[in-house]
Design an enzyme around this catalytic site. Sequence first.
Site, PDB file in Angstrom:
ATOM      1  N   HIS A 145       1.424   4.337  -3.132  1.00 58.99           N
ATOM      2  CA  HIS A 145       1.723   5.704  -2.951  1.00 58.99           C
ATOM      3  C   HIS A 145       2.643   6.235  -3.561  1.00 58.99           C
ATOM      4  O   HIS A 145       2.758   7.476  -4.171  1.00 58.99           O
ATOM      5  CB  HIS A 145       1.476   6.200  -1.482  1.00 58.99           C
ATOM      6  CG  HIS A 145       0.314   6.140  -0.616  1.00 58.99           C
ATOM      7  ND1 HIS A 145      -1.047   6.804  -1.017  1.00 58.99           N
ATOM      8  CD2 HIS A 145      -0.181   5.673   0.414  1.00 58.99           C
ATOM      9  CE1 HIS A 145      -1.986   6.480  -0.343  1.00 58.99           C
ATOM     10  NE2 HIS A 145      -1.594   5.739   0.347  1.00 58.99           N
ATOM     11  N   GLU A 197      -6.256   6.835  -1.153  1.00 56.32           N
ATOM     12  CA  GLU A 197      -6.282   5.825  -0.484  1.00 56.32           C
ATOM     13  C   GLU A 197      -6.939   4.422  -0.993  1.00 56.32           C
ATOM     14  O   GLU A 197      -6.307   3.198  -1.082  1.00 56.32           O
ATOM     15  CB  GLU A 197      -6.923   5.813   1.099  1.00 56.32           C
ATOM     16  CG  GLU A 197      -6.487   6.899   1.855  1.00 56.32           C
ATOM     17  CD  GLU A 197      -4.913   6.516   2.216  1.00 56.32           C
ATOM     18  OE1 GLU A 197      -4.640   5.026   2.436  1.00 56.32           O
ATOM     19  OE2 GLU A 197      -3.942   7.347   2.303  1.00 56.32           O
ATOM     20  N   HIS A 255       0.765  -1.118  -0.083  1.00 61.78           N
ATOM     21  CA  HIS A 255       0.094   0.015  -0.139  1.00 61.78           C
ATOM     22  C   HIS A 255       0.748   1.326  -0.161  1.00 61.78           C
ATOM     23  O   HIS A 255       0.664   2.249  -0.677  1.00 61.78           O
ATOM     24  CB  HIS A 255      -0.622  -0.052   1.222  1.00 61.78           C
ATOM     25  CG  HIS A 255      -1.738   1.266   1.315  1.00 61.78           C
ATOM     26  ND1 HIS A 255      -2.875   1.357   1.053  1.00 61.78           N
ATOM     27  CD2 HIS A 255      -1.295   2.523   1.955  1.00 61.78           C
ATOM     28  CE1 HIS A 255      -3.617   2.638   1.438  1.00 61.78           C
ATOM     29  NE2 HIS A 255      -2.508   3.093   2.009  1.00 61.78           N
ATOM     30  N   GLU A 256       1.811   1.189   0.744  1.00 57.84           N
ATOM     31  CA  GLU A 256       2.696   2.248   0.678  1.00 57.84           C
ATOM     32  C   GLU A 256       3.582   2.639  -0.538  1.00 57.84           C
ATOM     33  O   GLU A 256       3.878   3.588  -0.647  1.00 57.84           O
ATOM     34  CB  GLU A 256       3.610   2.406   2.059  1.00 57.84           C
ATOM     35  CG  GLU A 256       2.941   2.301   3.520  1.00 57.84           C
ATOM     36  CD  GLU A 256       2.034   3.225   3.725  1.00 57.84           C
ATOM     37  OE1 GLU A 256       2.114   4.376   2.910  1.00 57.84           O
ATOM     38  OE2 GLU A 256       0.956   3.100   4.258  1.00 57.84           O
TER      39      GLU A 256
END
Length: 325
Positions: A168, A238, A164-165
């Site tokens: 980003h 997100e 997930h990071e």
Amino acid sequence: MRSFLPGLLESRDFVARQKRNRGISALIIFCFILFFILVGLSVDYAYLDSFASATAPIPFATLAALGFSTVLTLAGYYRGADWVLASVGAEPLDGKIPEHRELHNVVTEMALASGCPMPKVFVTYDAAPNAFATGRDEASSSICVTTGLLALLDRDETQGVVAHEMAHIRNRDTLVMVLVSVLLGGVALLADWAQRSWFHPRHSRRGHSLIAVPALLLVALSPLISRVMALAVSRQREYLADATAVEFTRNPLGLAQALEKIRDAGMPFQRATRGTAHLFIANPLRRRVDQRDGKLADLLATHPPIERRIELLYRMAGMPYKING
């Protein structure tokens, strides 16, 4: 990594979800730009009489607010990562600690899966399970996780969080939020200048046409409206990062189960602030509005409702999920 043969076709839905979330983000940002221009021209017209001159009108307030906000935001953009890492007490990994070695391996795997350079990896000693990514671009990016997250999650779940990071980073969300910050700061400056000019002696001599009245109302509400639009962009990024993480891991349940454990832990991250809350995988301030779905959450939350995120991930895995409560 666990294999999820059931629902394999459904898991490919991450491509459609990425496309949808990118489209929504682009639409919101486009509307935000139009809104900034509209507010700026309203201030120029209703407060500064920029269009009263017989010569070519110059939207002074609009251009000045854009310039000031850009300079201030870029200053934070180039030094912001260092400030954020320092504010949470981030420390480099210690190769002697098994959990740190495993985290380094997981980040290496996800860097390869994403096609991004290996980011710097940090930990912060806090019991609250959470993580965030920061940095100007892929080459200067960093990922920081809490020791609470390392203690709580298994390897697949940690991989989901790291993915997930990394999402980003690959999606250039820092750059996207810089643009949003410029617009948000510009609107705030315009509203402040408008409020100050209202009490200026020249204001009493200005005419109040039918156009001026809605312009004044728009400027008065602009800080709230711009904040709502900025939060909407944050929530969409997100959702996009969740879908992109599934692309990297091909394991929706890893991230889903990580979010479930983060939700159930219910611990706020003590060093987080409102200014940094949007960086984290889950809101570190543990505000109730961020845990709910509905109109209020849609307007005021930095993150989508965590239950909704978990539900979408289970759906991508082709598995049923019942929302709690």
